[in-house]
Structures are given as C-alpha cells and as structure tokens.
Design an enzyme around this catalytic site. Structure first.
Site, PDB file in Angstrom:
ATOM      1  N   VAL A  62     106.219 -48.623  85.021  1.00 59.89           N
ATOM      2  CA  VAL A  62     106.436 -47.407  84.225  1.00 59.89           C
ATOM      3  C   VAL A  62     107.025 -47.696  82.843  1.00 59.89           C
ATOM      4  O   VAL A  62     106.991 -46.840  81.963  1.00 59.89           O
ATOM      5  CB  VAL A  62     107.332 -46.374  84.960  1.00 59.89           C
ATOM      6  CG1 VAL A  62     106.683 -45.896  86.251  1.00 59.89           C
ATOM      7  CG2 VAL A  62     108.728 -46.913  85.214  1.00 59.89           C
ATOM      8  N   ASN A  88     110.270 -40.773  88.986  1.00 60.44           N
ATOM      9  CA  ASN A  88     111.318 -41.122  89.952  1.00 60.44           C
ATOM     10  C   ASN A  88     111.639 -42.615  90.015  1.00 60.44           C
ATOM     11  O   ASN A  88     112.727 -42.993  90.458  1.00 60.44           O
ATOM     12  CB  ASN A  88     110.864 -40.597  91.327  1.00 60.44           C
ATOM     13  CG  ASN A  88     111.671 -41.137  92.457  1.00 60.44           C
ATOM     14  OD1 ASN A  88     112.830 -40.751  92.627  1.00 60.44           O
ATOM     15  ND2 ASN A  88     111.086 -42.038  93.224  1.00 60.44           N
ATOM     16  N   SER A 140     120.872 -38.815  88.590  1.00 61.40           N
ATOM     17  CA  SER A 140     121.774 -39.228  89.679  1.00 61.40           C
ATOM     18  C   SER A 140     123.104 -38.515  89.494  1.00 61.40           C
ATOM     19  O   SER A 140     123.467 -38.124  88.372  1.00 61.40           O
ATOM     20  CB  SER A 140     122.013 -40.735  89.605  1.00 61.40           C
ATOM     21  OG  SER A 140     123.079 -41.107  90.457  1.00 61.40           O
ATOM     22  N   TYR A 153     123.505 -48.255  84.372  1.00 56.68           N
ATOM     23  CA  TYR A 153     122.893 -47.243  85.240  1.00 56.68           C
ATOM     24  C   TYR A 153     123.398 -45.848  84.871  1.00 56.68           C
ATOM     25  O   TYR A 153     122.624 -44.904  84.722  1.00 56.68           O
ATOM     26  CB  TYR A 153     123.211 -47.572  86.700  1.00 56.68           C
ATOM     27  CG  TYR A 153     122.499 -46.687  87.697  1.00 56.68           C
ATOM     28  CD1 TYR A 153     121.127 -46.826  87.935  1.00 56.68           C
ATOM     29  CD2 TYR A 153     123.186 -45.701  88.408  1.00 56.68           C
ATOM     30  CE1 TYR A 153     120.471 -46.021  88.865  1.00 56.68           C
ATOM     31  CE2 TYR A 153     122.539 -44.892  89.338  1.00 56.68           C
ATOM     32  CZ  TYR A 153     121.184 -45.065  89.559  1.00 56.68           C
ATOM     33  OH  TYR A 153     120.533 -44.255  90.465  1.00 56.68           O
ATOM     34  N   ALA A 155     124.753 -44.813  82.049  1.00 61.63           N
ATOM     35  CA  ALA A 155     124.243 -44.405  80.734  1.00 61.63           C
ATOM     36  C   ALA A 155     122.786 -43.968  80.841  1.00 61.63           C
ATOM     37  O   ALA A 155     122.364 -42.971  80.240  1.00 61.63           O
ATOM     38  CB  ALA A 155     124.386 -45.554  79.738  1.00 61.63           C
ATOM     39  N   SER A 156     122.007 -44.685  81.647  1.00 63.06           N
ATOM     40  CA  SER A 156     120.578 -44.351  81.756  1.00 63.06           C
ATOM     41  C   SER A 156     120.393 -42.992  82.445  1.00 63.06           C
ATOM     42  O   SER A 156     119.555 -42.191  82.040  1.00 63.06           O
ATOM     43  CB  SER A 156     119.819 -45.449  82.514  1.00 63.06           C
ATOM     44  OG  SER A 156     120.072 -45.407  83.908  1.00 63.06           O
ATOM     45  N   LYS A 157     121.198 -42.721  83.472  1.00 63.85           N
ATOM     46  CA  LYS A 157     121.010 -41.469  84.202  1.00 63.85           C
ATOM     47  C   LYS A 157     121.536 -40.265  83.408  1.00 63.85           C
ATOM     48  O   LYS A 157     121.037 -39.143  83.558  1.00 63.85           O
ATOM     49  CB  LYS A 157     121.667 -41.573  85.586  1.00 63.85           C
ATOM     50  CG  LYS A 157     120.945 -42.566  86.513  1.00 63.85           C
ATOM     51  CD  LYS A 157     119.480 -42.204  86.723  1.00 63.85           C
ATOM     52  CE  LYS A 157     118.784 -43.095  87.722  1.00 63.85           C
ATOM     53  NZ  LYS A 157     117.367 -42.752  87.918  1.00 63.85           N
TER      54      LYS A 157
HETATM   55  P1  NAP Z   1     113.931 -47.525  96.006  1.00 65.58           P
HETATM   56  O1  NAP Z   1     113.822 -47.319  97.468  1.00 65.58           O
HETATM   57  O2  NAP Z   1     114.337 -48.849  95.470  1.00 65.58           O
HETATM   58  O3  NAP Z   1     112.537 -47.078  95.345  1.00 65.58           O
HETATM   59  C1  NAP Z   1     112.286 -47.220  93.982  1.00 65.58           C
HETATM   60  C2  NAP Z   1     110.846 -47.677  93.797  1.00 65.58           C
HETATM   61  O4  NAP Z   1     110.573 -47.700  92.377  1.00 65.58           O
HETATM   62  C3  NAP Z   1     110.607 -49.095  94.333  1.00 65.58           C
HETATM   63  O5  NAP Z   1     109.396 -49.194  95.012  1.00 65.58           O
HETATM   64  C4  NAP Z   1     110.591 -49.899  93.038  1.00 65.58           C
HETATM   65  O6  NAP Z   1     109.881 -51.102  93.123  1.00 65.58           O
HETATM   66  C5  NAP Z   1     109.923 -48.929  92.097  1.00 65.58           C
HETATM   67  N1  NAP Z   1     110.096 -49.341  90.709  1.00 65.58           N
HETATM   68  C6  NAP Z   1     111.187 -49.891  90.122  1.00 65.58           C
HETATM   69  N2  NAP Z   1     110.947 -50.186  88.857  1.00 65.58           N
HETATM   70  C7  NAP Z   1     109.658 -49.821  88.614  1.00 65.58           C
HETATM   71  C8  NAP Z   1     108.821 -49.893  87.479  1.00 65.58           C
HETATM   72  N3  NAP Z   1     109.243 -50.439  86.331  1.00 65.58           N
HETATM   73  N4  NAP Z   1     107.573 -49.416  87.558  1.00 65.58           N
HETATM   74  C9  NAP Z   1     107.111 -48.895  88.728  1.00 65.58           C
HETATM   75  N5  NAP Z   1     107.849 -48.827  89.840  1.00 65.58           N
HETATM   76  C10 NAP Z   1     109.111 -49.265  89.791  1.00 65.58           C
HETATM   77  O7  NAP Z   1     114.980 -46.506  95.385  1.00 65.58           O
HETATM   78  P2  NAP Z   1     115.248 -44.938  95.644  1.00 65.58           P
HETATM   79  O8  NAP Z   1     116.612 -44.837  96.199  1.00 65.58           O
HETATM   80  O9  NAP Z   1     114.114 -44.279  96.297  1.00 65.58           O
HETATM   81  O10 NAP Z   1     115.370 -44.474  94.117  1.00 65.58           O
HETATM   82  C11 NAP Z   1     114.468 -43.579  93.513  1.00 65.58           C
HETATM   83  C12 NAP Z   1     115.194 -42.950  92.346  1.00 65.58           C
HETATM   84  O11 NAP Z   1     116.323 -42.246  92.830  1.00 65.58           O
HETATM   85  C13 NAP Z   1     115.729 -43.935  91.321  1.00 65.58           C
HETATM   86  O12 NAP Z   1     115.514 -43.416  90.026  1.00 65.58           O
HETATM   87  C14 NAP Z   1     117.203 -44.010  91.636  1.00 65.58           C
HETATM   88  O13 NAP Z   1     117.970 -44.372  90.513  1.00 65.58           O
HETATM   89  C15 NAP Z   1     117.465 -42.591  92.081  1.00 65.58           C
HETATM   90  N6  NAP Z   1     118.655 -42.397  92.904  1.00 65.58           N
HETATM   91  C16 NAP Z   1     118.793 -42.995  94.107  1.00 65.58           C
HETATM   92  C17 NAP Z   1     119.940 -42.768  94.860  1.00 65.58           C
HETATM   93  C18 NAP Z   1     120.172 -43.402  96.205  1.00 65.58           C
HETATM   94  O14 NAP Z   1     121.287 -43.299  96.766  1.00 65.58           O
HETATM   95  N7  NAP Z   1     119.190 -44.054  96.801  1.00 65.58           N
HETATM   96  C19 NAP Z   1     120.927 -41.920  94.366  1.00 65.58           C
HETATM   97  C20 NAP Z   1     120.751 -41.309  93.126  1.00 65.58           C
HETATM   98  C21 NAP Z   1     119.604 -41.554  92.406  1.00 65.58           C
HETATM   99  P3  NAP Z   1     110.725 -52.488  93.325  1.00 65.58           P
HETATM  100  O15 NAP Z   1     111.120 -52.488  94.759  1.00 65.58           O
HETATM  101  O16 NAP Z   1     109.728 -53.541  92.950  1.00 65.58           O
HETATM  102  O17 NAP Z   1     111.894 -52.412  92.389  1.00 65.58           O
END
Ligand code: NAP
Length: 252
Positions: A62, A88, A140, A153, A155-157
């Site tokens: 992305v 996402n 987040s 993280y 700052a980005s969110k």
């Molecule tokens: P996750 O299970 O790690 O899933 C994220 C997916 O995005 C992974 O498959 C990852 O691939 C992929 N990805 C990362 N960088 C990418 C890129 N440059 N281009 C395309 N795909 C990419 O994490 P998640 O918890 O579902 O997180 C989803 C979102 O929720 C994120 O934005 C995260 O910051 C946010 N979030 C999560 C939580 C939490 O507690 N889990 C809380 C608040 C916010 P790789 O495995 O190769 O990196």
C-alpha cells in the site's frame, strides 16, 4: 445483506482485522477486492470465504503508488465501480526513540499514512463519477493514548485521524464519506510479539489494566463497526472517529 453488491476494497485482508472484516462483508453480500503484501495470508483469507463469494485478491504494497493504482484498475476492470474502501493495512514497530532508525520511521509513515493517502487519491475519481462512496481508515486508540517507545506508531495513527477529517470535509458535498475506527486491544497476530516478549500472564494483566472490558476485542467486533460505517445506515456520519476499545479511552 447490508452491503448487497457493493464493491469493497479491504487492505491488510491477509490477516487480523482485515480478514475478519472480509468475512463479515461477504456475509452481507459485498463483492470483495482483497489487498495485502502477504500472498499466503491473502490466499488463506480467500480460501476461507464461502463458495460463491466474489473475491478478487491483489497482492500489493500500500505504500507504493504503482501498486495502489494496479489495485484500483483491477477493481474497476472487474466491477466498474468502487463503493467502499477499508484502508486498514498497518505496521507497529516500536522501540526507544534514541535507537529508532530513521528508515523505520519512514516505513511506518509510508504504510500507515501515505498508503491511505495514495488509496484515497486513486479511488476518489471513481467515487466522484458514480456519485459517492464510503472510506474507512484504521487509526487506533493509540492516536491519543500511548506508552513509551511508540512515537512513530502514535504519530502515524494521529495523522490518520487528521487525514480522515480533511478528506471528509473536502468531499462531503460529493457524498463521499470518510471515517476512522480506533481499536484498542484486538486479538490479532499484530500483538503476538508482545506475547513472546512478556509472556501470557503479564500480557493478560496489561490488557486488564488498560482496557476495562478486561479482554481483547475480537476481529468480528471491530468488523461490525466497519460494516456500519461502510453501509448506507451511516449516511449521516462522516469525519468521525469511532472507538472500538472496550472503554480504554474512557478510563483513568
Ligand atoms: P495484522 O494481523 O498484522 O494484519 C495486518 C496486515 O496488513 C498483515 O497481513 C500485513 O502483512 C499487512 N500489511 C502490512 N504492511 C502492508 C503493506 N505495506 N502493504 C500491504 N499490506 C500490508 O494486524 P491487525 O491487528 O489486523 O491490524 C490491522 C490494523 O489495525 C492496523 O492498521 C493496526 O495498526 C490497527 N490496529 C490494530 C490493533 C490491535 O490490537 N491488533 C489495535 C489498534 C489498531 P505483513 O504480515 O506482511 O506485515
């Protein structure tokens, strides 16, 4: 069937929240365009969808404009429109600021923020032609509440919320809505490294302390919030940030 025949792009669809949202959107009749850089994860998501669900999988980074343009071209060639985008995909490197590499800072900003900008830039022209659309960006609870070692993280969110509000204001009259979700602790692979670093007992205690529900949210609980913002039921909601955080942001 709250998304019947709506064409929905989901990034980060190969894991966690993106995958859970793909499953729920499929149950509600969406035509899916699944995006991730992890091909194995994407294939696994596709394989777990019920037979007959329309799901195009596009491997893409992305943070790369050419990849995003390819995603949008594929979606338009296949379906002729794009109704919903769930931006996402995200990463969460952390560590002491003094040791934090400039390159890692740039990568966090490129994936977590620029990736959303690129996607919006690529899909909004199609949404303008078709007369509207809904964009949901994953921020987040850490946009506003944080802990040591998460400067990049956090700052980005926070930037994601700013980007969301700006897009909402710019395109409100064109019926293009843009909202953010702010999850707290969610049970996904993103938190697995903490399990390894801290051990199960300590991690459970931390979650209990930070999130009054005392547990991580499920990806399905988050997905229902995304579903609401994606569907026409939320037609009056744009420029908002919806917290899915088990009261984490309400607690002292
Ligand atoms: P996750 O299970 O790690 O899933 C994220 C997916 O995005 C992974 O498959 C990852 O691939 C992929 N990805 C990362 N960088 C990418 C890129 N440059 N281009 C395309 N795909 C990419 O994490 P998640 O918890 O579902 O997180 C989803 C979102 O929720 C994120 O934005 C995260 O910051 C946010 N979030 C999560 C939580 C939490 O507690 N889990 C809380 C608040 C916010 P790789 O495995 O190769 O990196």
């Amino acid at each position: 069937m709250r998304l019947q025949d709506k064409v929905c792009i989901i990034t980060g669809a190969g894991s966690g929240i993106g995958r859970g949202t793909a499953f729920l959107f499929a149950e509600h009749g969406a035509k899916l365009v699944l995006v991730d850089r992890d091909l194995d994860g994407l294939t696994a998501t596709q394989a777990q969808l019920p037979a007959g669900v329309s799901a195009l999988a596009v491997r893409a980074d992305v943070s790369k404009a050419a990849d995003i343009e390819r995603v949008v071209e594929n979606a338009l060639r296949e379906h002729g429109r794009i109704d919903v985008v769930f931006n996402n995909a995200g990463i969460m490197p952390h560590g002491d600021l003094l040791d934090f590499a400039e390159q890692t800072w740039d990568e966090v900003m490129a994936v977590n923020v620029k990736g959303m900008f690129l996607m919006c830039k690529a899909v909004i022209p199609a949404m303008l032609v078709q007369g509207g659309g809904s964009i949901i960006n994953t921020s987040s609870v850490m946009a506003t509440l944080t802990e040591p070692g998460y400067e990049a993280y956090t700052a980005s969110k926070a930037a994601v919320i700013g980007l969301t509000k700006a897009i909402a204001v710019s395109y409100a009259e064109k019926n293009i809505r843009c909202n953010a979700i702010c999850p707290g602790w969610v049970d996904t692979p993103m938190n697995l490294h903490l399990l390894e670093e801290m051990g199960e007992e300590q991690l459970k205690a931390l979650i209990k302390r930070q999130q009054p529900t005392g547990r991580m949210a499920t990806t399905r609980e988050v997905a229902y919030c995304v579903l609401f913002l994606a569907s026409d039921e939320s037609s009056g909601v744009t420029g908002s940030a919806l917290y899915v955080d088990g009261a984490a942001s309400a607690a002292i």
